[in-house]
Design a protein around this motif. Structure first.
Motif, PDB file in Angstrom:
ATOM      1  N   GLU A 134      -5.797   1.560 -10.649  1.00 59.39           N
ATOM      2  CA  GLU A 134      -7.176   1.803 -10.077  1.00 59.39           C
ATOM      3  C   GLU A 134      -7.907   0.964 -10.263  1.00 59.39           C
ATOM      4  O   GLU A 134      -8.698   1.340 -11.293  1.00 59.39           O
ATOM      5  N   VAL A 135      -9.226   0.391  -9.456  1.00 55.21           N
ATOM      6  CA  VAL A 135      -9.909  -0.484  -9.921  1.00 55.21           C
ATOM      7  C   VAL A 135     -10.943  -0.611  -8.744  1.00 55.21           C
ATOM      8  O   VAL A 135     -10.196  -0.970  -7.572  1.00 55.21           O
ATOM      9  N   LYS A 178      -5.313   1.364  -4.568  1.00 62.07           N
ATOM     10  CA  LYS A 178      -6.416   0.926  -5.168  1.00 62.07           C
ATOM     11  C   LYS A 178      -7.634   0.173  -5.933  1.00 62.07           C
ATOM     12  O   LYS A 178      -7.939   0.524  -6.660  1.00 62.07           O
ATOM     13  N   ARG A 179      -6.053  -0.612  -5.389  1.00 55.19           N
ATOM     14  CA  ARG A 179      -6.017  -1.806  -6.951  1.00 55.19           C
ATOM     15  C   ARG A 179      -6.630  -3.082  -5.754  1.00 55.19           C
ATOM     16  O   ARG A 179      -6.066  -4.125  -5.730  1.00 55.19           O
ATOM     17  N   CYS A 180      -8.027  -3.113  -6.331  1.00 51.61           N
ATOM     18  CA  CYS A 180      -9.524  -3.578  -6.129  1.00 51.61           C
ATOM     19  C   CYS A 180      -9.588  -4.479  -6.764  1.00 51.61           C
ATOM     20  O   CYS A 180     -10.662  -5.085  -7.030  1.00 51.61           O
ATOM     21  N   GLN A 201       5.593   0.729   1.254  1.00 51.51           N
ATOM     22  CA  GLN A 201       5.680   1.994   1.545  1.00 51.51           C
ATOM     23  C   GLN A 201       5.289   3.168   0.858  1.00 51.51           C
ATOM     24  O   GLN A 201       4.905   4.203   0.888  1.00 51.51           O
ATOM     25  N   SER A 202       4.615   2.845   0.252  1.00 48.33           N
ATOM     26  CA  SER A 202       4.239   3.736  -1.378  1.00 48.33           C
ATOM     27  C   SER A 202       2.477   4.458  -0.336  1.00 48.33           C
ATOM     28  O   SER A 202       1.978   5.320  -0.961  1.00 48.33           O
ATOM     29  N   GLN A 203       2.279   3.791   0.579  1.00 45.57           N
ATOM     30  CA  GLN A 203       0.611   4.681   1.521  1.00 45.57           C
ATOM     31  C   GLN A 203       1.224   3.838   2.599  1.00 45.57           C
ATOM     32  O   GLN A 203       1.239   3.237   2.550  1.00 45.57           O
ATOM     33  N   VAL A 204       2.071   5.146   3.629  1.00 43.16           N
ATOM     34  CA  VAL A 204       1.838   5.392   5.028  1.00 43.16           C
ATOM     35  C   VAL A 204       1.132   5.921   5.572  1.00 43.16           C
ATOM     36  O   VAL A 204       0.618   7.429   5.829  1.00 43.16           O
ATOM     37  N   TRP A 205       0.053   4.795   6.794  1.00 42.01           N
ATOM     38  CA  TRP A 205      -0.263   5.587   7.246  1.00 42.01           C
ATOM     39  C   TRP A 205      -0.207   6.245   8.600  1.00 42.01           C
ATOM     40  O   TRP A 205      -1.130   6.232   9.958  1.00 42.01           O
ATOM     41  N   PHE A 265      -0.339  10.364  -0.609  1.00 43.21           N
ATOM     42  CA  PHE A 265      -0.573   9.170  -2.366  1.00 43.21           C
ATOM     43  C   PHE A 265      -1.647   8.556  -1.964  1.00 43.21           C
ATOM     44  O   PHE A 265      -1.661   8.152  -0.788  1.00 43.21           O
ATOM     45  N   ARG A 266      -2.977   8.713  -2.691  1.00 41.63           N
ATOM     46  CA  ARG A 266      -4.144   7.958  -2.379  1.00 41.63           C
ATOM     47  C   ARG A 266      -4.553   7.278  -1.474  1.00 41.63           C
ATOM     48  O   ARG A 266      -4.600   6.657  -0.853  1.00 41.63           O
TER      49      ARG A 266
END
Length: 370
Positions: A134-135, A178-180, A201-205, A265-266
């Motif tokens: 994360e950055v 969250k890798r900005c 699909q690490s973040q499914v909204w 997840f995140r």
């Protein structure tokens, strides 16, 4: 005066002898039968085929007529290095370091020095920087990460002429997981970036249902976004998955909609953590005993199948195959990207059976843009 000259000559002779012995020692430590194979690979190919290898000896069965770079994420194998060099392919290190630590320029310099020493010791041709932390945008880490890539590239190019420095990025520049990062700055600072177009699909909204590991439209939208940042297409290598996900369905509808467990997840309500990863070799064996046979989702342009386990629970398995990969490889050609690669080369069945051999050959062939 004569004594001083004599002593000087003797000292010079000892120095030359020491240098000669050091060169002899260096030459003798080359693990290849042909010492010239320990020389770094230089030059670049028109089309990059970038292979991640996680260890073992399956590399012996790779399609070396295509490979340009192997990133070694397993234990160092000098035999692999020698063989790759005999085929004109680079072998590069895996590089990872805490983003919090590299804010300190002295830590960056020390880390870079260590990587160069290791690359020289192992006769490697560069480094693949794989930092998936994360950055926050415009943070100290944000600027330090870009500096790390730039400084690593400059140092490797100087110390190992012809070496290659690459950086792994998410499937989209939109702060995935969250890798900005400063994606355009990083791409400018290294030879090219490897876009990890998988685990999408690490973040499914939206609704919590099983879906493709790398849906076609979503995948290509990520590349469009990178190009929109002004990144040169020759700085982008497309990564495709040679593995898939097995999801246990809480409910499987007649329309093939598989509801999955909500595992956050995140910040996202659900994710592919509800599934289990399997290599293509396992998936293809499993497909033979599925209740559905291999199906095709036209919207996501991806294959999947369904089966029931010993507890009568329904499963849905999503993966990529030659059909889905070929569609993405066409984008590489159409948009003039640097090349293509996969995570990871070990995922195929290299056992030699006729069915497995055809399946494996087809996956390698799919990397060639038509």
């Amino acid at each position: 005066m004569q004594g001083l000259l004599s002593a000087g000559r003797e000292g010079g002779a000892r120095l030359l002898l020491a240098l000669f012995l050091q060169l002899q020692l260096s030459a003798s430590t080359c693990p290849c039968q042909d010492p010239s194979l320990c020389n770094p690979i230089s030059g670049s190919k028109d089309f990059e085929v970038f292979v991640f290898d996680v260890g073992g000896k399956t590399w012996k069965f790779y399609d070396w007529s295509q490979i340009t770079t192997v990133a070694t994420f397993g234990k160092y194998d000098p035999e692999l290095m020698c063989y790759a060099h005999s085929k004109g392919a680079r072998v590069v290190l895996k590089g990872d370091v805490s983003v919090k630590e590299i804010v300190d320029p002295f830590v960056r310099a020390a880390w870079i020095g260590q990587q160069i020493d290791l690359a020289k010791k192992q006769y490697m041709d560069g480094i693949n920087i794989d930092i998936e932390q994360e950055v926050n945008k415009s943070s100290a880490e944000y600027y330090a990460l870009t500096a790390l890539v730039k400084e690593t590239t400059e140092a490797f190019h100087k110390e190992i002429p012809g070496s290659q420095v690459t950086f792994d990025v998410a499937w989209s520049p939109e702060c995935i997981d969250k890798r900005c990062y400063n994606y355009s700055g990083i791409a400018d600072s290294c030879d090219f970036v490897f876009v990890m177009s998988y685990d999408e699909q690490s973040q499914v909204w939206t609704e919590c249902i099983a879906g493709a590991n790398a849906p076609y439209n979503q995948t290509l939208a990520g590349y469009d976004d990178y190009l929109d940042l002004g990144i040169n297409p020759k700085k982008l290598v497309m990564g495709v998955p040679w593995y898939g996900y097995d999801y246990t369905c809480l409910h499987l509808s007649m329309a093939h909609v598989c509801s999955i467990e909500k595992i956050a997840f995140r910040g996202a309500p659900c994710s592919d953590a509800a599934g289990r990863q399997f290599p293509y070799s396992v998936i293809m064996n499993q497909a033979n005993s599925s209740i559905s046979g291999i199906l095709w989702n036209e919207e996501q342009k991806a294959p999947y199948f369904e089966y029931k386990d010993s507890h009568n629970a329904s499963h849905q398995v999503w993966f990529d195959n030659p059909r889905s990969i070929s569609l993405k490889a066409a984008y590489v050609k159409e948009h003039g990207l640097r090349g293509i690669g996969m995570w990871n080369g070990n995922c195929l069945d290299y056992s030699g059976g006729s069915v497995a051999r055809k399946q494996t050959e087809a996956m390698w062939e799919a990397l060639k843009p038509k």
